[in-house]
Design a protein around this motif. Structure first.
Motif, PDB file in Angstrom:
ATOM      1  N   PHE A  29       0.835  -1.198   0.000  1.00  0.00           N
ATOM      2  CA  PHE A  29       0.000   0.000   0.000  1.00  0.00           C
ATOM      3  C   PHE A  29       0.874   1.253   0.000  1.00  0.00           C
ATOM      4  O   PHE A  29       0.691   2.148  -0.817  1.00  0.00           O
ATOM      5  N   LEU A  30       1.846   1.287   0.901  1.00  0.00           N
ATOM      6  CA  LEU A  30       2.715   2.460   0.984  1.00  0.00           C
ATOM      7  C   LEU A  30       3.620   2.592  -0.234  1.00  0.00           C
ATOM      8  O   LEU A  30       3.802   3.691  -0.769  1.00  0.00           O
ATOM      9  N   ILE A  31       4.173   1.488  -0.695  1.00  0.00           N
ATOM     10  CA  ILE A  31       5.046   1.530  -1.868  1.00  0.00           C
ATOM     11  C   ILE A  31       4.281   2.042  -3.089  1.00  0.00           C
ATOM     12  O   ILE A  31       4.770   2.916  -3.816  1.00  0.00           O
ATOM     13  N   ASN A  32       3.099   1.524  -3.300  1.00  0.00           N
ATOM     14  CA  ASN A  32       2.295   1.967  -4.447  1.00  0.00           C
ATOM     15  C   ASN A  32       1.918   3.443  -4.330  1.00  0.00           C
ATOM     16  O   ASN A  32       1.928   4.173  -5.323  1.00  0.00           O
ATOM     17  N   TYR A  33       1.603   3.871  -3.116  1.00  0.00           N
ATOM     18  CA  TYR A  33       1.278   5.282  -2.911  1.00  0.00           C
ATOM     19  C   TYR A  33       2.478   6.164  -3.265  1.00  0.00           C
ATOM     20  O   TYR A  33       2.350   7.135  -4.008  1.00  0.00           O
ATOM     21  N   PHE A  34       3.647   5.816  -2.737  1.00  0.00           N
ATOM     22  CA  PHE A  34       4.830   6.639  -2.990  1.00  0.00           C
ATOM     23  C   PHE A  34       5.234   6.607  -4.462  1.00  0.00           C
ATOM     24  O   PHE A  34       5.685   7.611  -5.011  1.00  0.00           O
TER      25      PHE A  34
END
Length: 74
Positions: free
Chosen positions: A62-67
């Protein structure tokens, strides 16, 4: 009566309001809503011991895709 997830969310929100974390969030220009959604992915499977790794993986993804999407937008 609050659920365990509600109590954990409240505690997480309290932590995000501490000055040392507010400073980091401001300096890094982090989106609080994204942090809260990512935290919810951790809570999603916390009660199932077999799913804890899946929960951690979803949190990271989730965080990787957001960044990645933020980087591509800039």
């Amino acid at each position: 009566m609050k659920s365990l997830n509600d109590s954990l969310r409240d505690e997480f929100n309290d932590i995000l309001q501490r000055e040392e974390y507010k400073k980091i969030i401001d300096e890094k220009n982090l989106d609080l809503n994204i942090l809260k959604k990512a935290f919810d992915t951790l809570l999603k499977y916390k009660s199932d011991a077999d799913m804890i790794d899946k929960s951690k993986t979803e949190f990271e993804n989730f965080l990787i895709n957001y960044f990645k999407s933020q980087k591509n937008d800039n």
